[in-house]
Design a protein around this motif. Sequence first.
Motif, short mmCIF file in Angstrom:
data_model
loop_
_atom_site.label_atom_id
_atom_site.label_comp_id
_atom_site.label_asym_id
_atom_site.label_seq_id
_atom_site.Cartn_x
_atom_site.Cartn_y
_atom_site.Cartn_z
N ALA A 1 0.85 -1.19 0.00
CA ALA A 1 0.00 0.00 0.00
C ALA A 1 0.88 1.23 0.00
O ALA A 1 2.11 1.15 0.14
CB ALA A 1 -0.91 -0.01 1.23
N GLY A 2 0.25 2.39 -0.12
CA GLY A 2 0.99 3.64 -0.08
C GLY A 2 1.26 4.12 1.33
O GLY A 2 2.17 4.92 1.55
N THR A 3 0.46 3.64 2.30
CA THR A 3 0.63 4.04 3.69
C THR A 3 0.51 2.82 4.60
O THR A 3 -0.13 1.82 4.25
CB THR A 3 -0.42 5.07 4.12
OG1 THR A 3 -1.71 4.45 4.15
CG2 THR A 3 -0.45 6.26 3.17
N ALA A 4 1.08 2.95 5.78
CA ALA A 4 0.97 1.88 6.77
C ALA A 4 -0.47 1.71 7.21
O ALA A 4 -0.92 0.58 7.48
CB ALA A 4 1.87 2.19 7.97
N ALA A 5 -1.21 2.80 7.31
CA ALA A 5 -2.61 2.71 7.72
C ALA A 5 -3.42 1.87 6.73
O ALA A 5 -4.25 1.03 7.13
CB ALA A 5 -3.22 4.10 7.85
N GLU A 6 -3.19 2.07 5.43
CA GLU A 6 -3.89 1.27 4.43
C GLU A 6 -3.52 -0.20 4.54
O GLU A 6 -4.37 -1.09 4.39
CB GLU A 6 -3.56 1.79 3.02
CG GLU A 6 -4.15 3.14 2.70
CD GLU A 6 -3.68 3.66 1.35
OE1 GLU A 6 -4.52 4.22 0.62
OE2 GLU A 6 -2.49 3.49 1.01
N ALA A 7 -2.25 -0.48 4.80
CA ALA A 7 -1.81 -1.87 4.95
C ALA A 7 -2.50 -2.52 6.15
O ALA A 7 -2.92 -3.69 6.08
CB ALA A 7 -0.29 -1.93 5.11
N ARG A 8 -2.62 -1.78 7.24
CA ARG A 8 -3.27 -2.34 8.43
C ARG A 8 -4.77 -2.52 8.20
O ARG A 8 -5.38 -3.46 8.72
CB ARG A 8 -2.99 -1.46 9.65
CG ARG A 8 -1.52 -1.49 10.05
CD ARG A 8 -1.24 -0.80 11.39
NE ARG A 8 0.15 -1.07 11.77
CZ ARG A 8 1.17 -0.24 11.55
NH1 ARG A 8 0.95 0.94 10.95
NH2 ARG A 8 2.40 -0.57 11.91
N ASP A 9 -5.38 -1.63 7.42
CA ASP A 9 -6.80 -1.80 7.08
C ASP A 9 -7.00 -3.08 6.26
O ASP A 9 -7.97 -3.82 6.47
CB ASP A 9 -7.32 -0.60 6.30
CG ASP A 9 -7.52 0.63 7.17
OD1 ASP A 9 -7.55 0.47 8.42
OD2 ASP A 9 -7.63 1.74 6.62
N LEU A 10 -6.09 -3.33 5.31
CA LEU A 10 -6.18 -4.57 4.53
C LEU A 10 -6.00 -5.79 5.42
O LEU A 10 -6.73 -6.79 5.27
CB LEU A 10 -5.12 -4.57 3.43
CG LEU A 10 -5.37 -3.75 2.17
CD1 LEU A 10 -4.18 -3.85 1.23
CD2 LEU A 10 -6.65 -4.21 1.46
N ALA A 11 -5.05 -5.72 6.35
CA ALA A 11 -4.84 -6.84 7.27
C ALA A 11 -6.09 -7.10 8.10
O ALA A 11 -6.48 -8.26 8.33
CB ALA A 11 -3.64 -6.55 8.17
N ALA A 12 -6.74 -6.02 8.55
CA ALA A 12 -7.96 -6.18 9.34
C ALA A 12 -9.09 -6.79 8.52
O ALA A 12 -9.84 -7.64 9.01
CB ALA A 12 -8.39 -4.82 9.89
N LEU A 13 -9.20 -6.37 7.25
CA LEU A 13 -10.22 -6.94 6.37
C LEU A 13 -9.99 -8.42 6.14
O LEU A 13 -10.92 -9.24 6.17
CB LEU A 13 -10.25 -6.19 5.04
CG LEU A 13 -11.22 -6.70 3.98
CD1 LEU A 13 -12.67 -6.64 4.49
CD2 LEU A 13 -11.07 -5.92 2.68
N ALA A 14 -8.73 -8.79 5.92
CA ALA A 14 -8.40 -10.21 5.72
C ALA A 14 -8.74 -11.03 6.97
O ALA A 14 -9.30 -12.13 6.86
CB ALA A 14 -6.92 -10.36 5.38
N ASP A 15 -8.42 -10.49 8.13
CA ASP A 15 -8.75 -11.20 9.37
C ASP A 15 -10.26 -11.33 9.54
O ASP A 15 -10.77 -12.38 9.95
CB ASP A 15 -8.16 -10.45 10.57
CG ASP A 15 -6.65 -10.60 10.68
OD1 ASP A 15 -6.09 -11.52 10.01
OD2 ASP A 15 -6.03 -9.82 11.40
N GLU A 16 -10.97 -10.26 9.23
CA GLU A 16 -12.43 -10.27 9.34
C GLU A 16 -13.04 -11.34 8.43
O GLU A 16 -14.01 -12.01 8.81
CB GLU A 16 -12.96 -8.89 8.96
CG GLU A 16 -14.47 -8.76 8.92
CD GLU A 16 -14.90 -7.43 8.36
OE1 GLU A 16 -15.81 -7.40 7.49
OE2 GLU A 16 -14.30 -6.39 8.77
N ARG A 17 -12.47 -11.49 7.24
CA ARG A 17 -13.00 -12.47 6.28
C ARG A 17 -12.39 -13.86 6.47
O ARG A 17 -12.80 -14.80 5.77
CB ARG A 17 -12.73 -11.99 4.85
CG ARG A 17 -13.36 -10.64 4.49
CD ARG A 17 -14.87 -10.72 4.49
NE ARG A 17 -15.51 -9.43 4.31
CZ ARG A 17 -16.23 -9.10 3.23
NH1 ARG A 17 -16.40 -9.98 2.25
NH2 ARG A 17 -16.80 -7.91 3.15
#
Length: 357
Positions: free
Chosen positions: A103-119
């Motif tokens: 991602a372009g930012t660490a925040a975006e990367a953590r959001d993706l990680a959270a989405l993957a965990d959620e799914r």
Amino acid sequence: MTGTPLRVGLIGYGLAGSVFHAPLIAATEGLALDTVVTSNPERQQQARAEFPDVTIAAAPEELFDRADELDLVVIASPNRTHVPLATAALKAGLPVVVDKPVAGTAAEARDLAALADERGLLLSVFQNRRWDNDFLTLAKLLADGALGDAWRFESRFERWRPQLKGGWRESGDPAEVGGLLYDLGSHVVDQALVLFGPVTEVYAETDIRRPGARTDDDTFIALTHANGVRSHLYVSATTAQLGPRFRVLGSRAGYVKYGLDPQEAALREGGRPGTTPDWGAEDQALWGRIGSGESPVSGGGTPVPTLPGDYPAYYAAFAAALTGAGPNPVTALEAAAALDVLEAARTSARDKVTVTL
């Protein structure tokens, strides 16, 4: 692995997709390249020639519409597309590999990680240079205590490319997430974090050297790790005389290594893991040297056999993780930690300050 191969959809067939991902996927037991997504007619033709049985799609939506026919998606498209495509793939119920930077930012990367965990889906980042020959060799030397306590780590990924190549990687548009800081910098920062752990301070210098260039092409990053190790990292397209790839100084000895891992060059020339003899092996003349109080340039120190590079190990590990037989080889949270450092480096260079993390 045994049983039916996992079916892979690959988005993007430029440098990353055609040179790295497609050949490595095809070489991995338990994986099968099913679909390649590219709208470029020449790249479509190239993909068909190299993988005659592959399905060609012109847009990612065609891939997501067939999500029930696939087992994972690999995103090897331009950096600006990584987050939206990874998000769409996860929402379609597919595990994802994303090329670096995730991602372009660490925040975006953590959001993706959270989405993957959620799914409940696996999300991994392709950091292939953890499997470079020199990195594997250095990691073993450190683990064996051959250098004593590590004090200073110098890592260089330097090139001599005085003329611009063009394309999104050299664009000055921040949305493209281009420039060497986020390109080669993603590699050297990740390697430093893997070897020496979290960072407490970041200082950086970024320059634009080439006429017409719009983003950094000559960058230096200094890291202070929590354990006291200092990392000095250089990434450049404007280095007329290349320095050592690694120079590592410890309380007992130092290790100096010149030259790049041969796997990228082999892949670019059509070499394939499993079909090319001695994959990842390096000529003895390029072995690094370990010693103290002397220069390797004048023959000082003892040659250290370089371990073979092993890019195929990434996809083998990812396939094992998908089947529950091993851990995720590179997590999105690890990638986010590297992005924390890259963001701090950008701030440091812009504001001419040292950034505390």
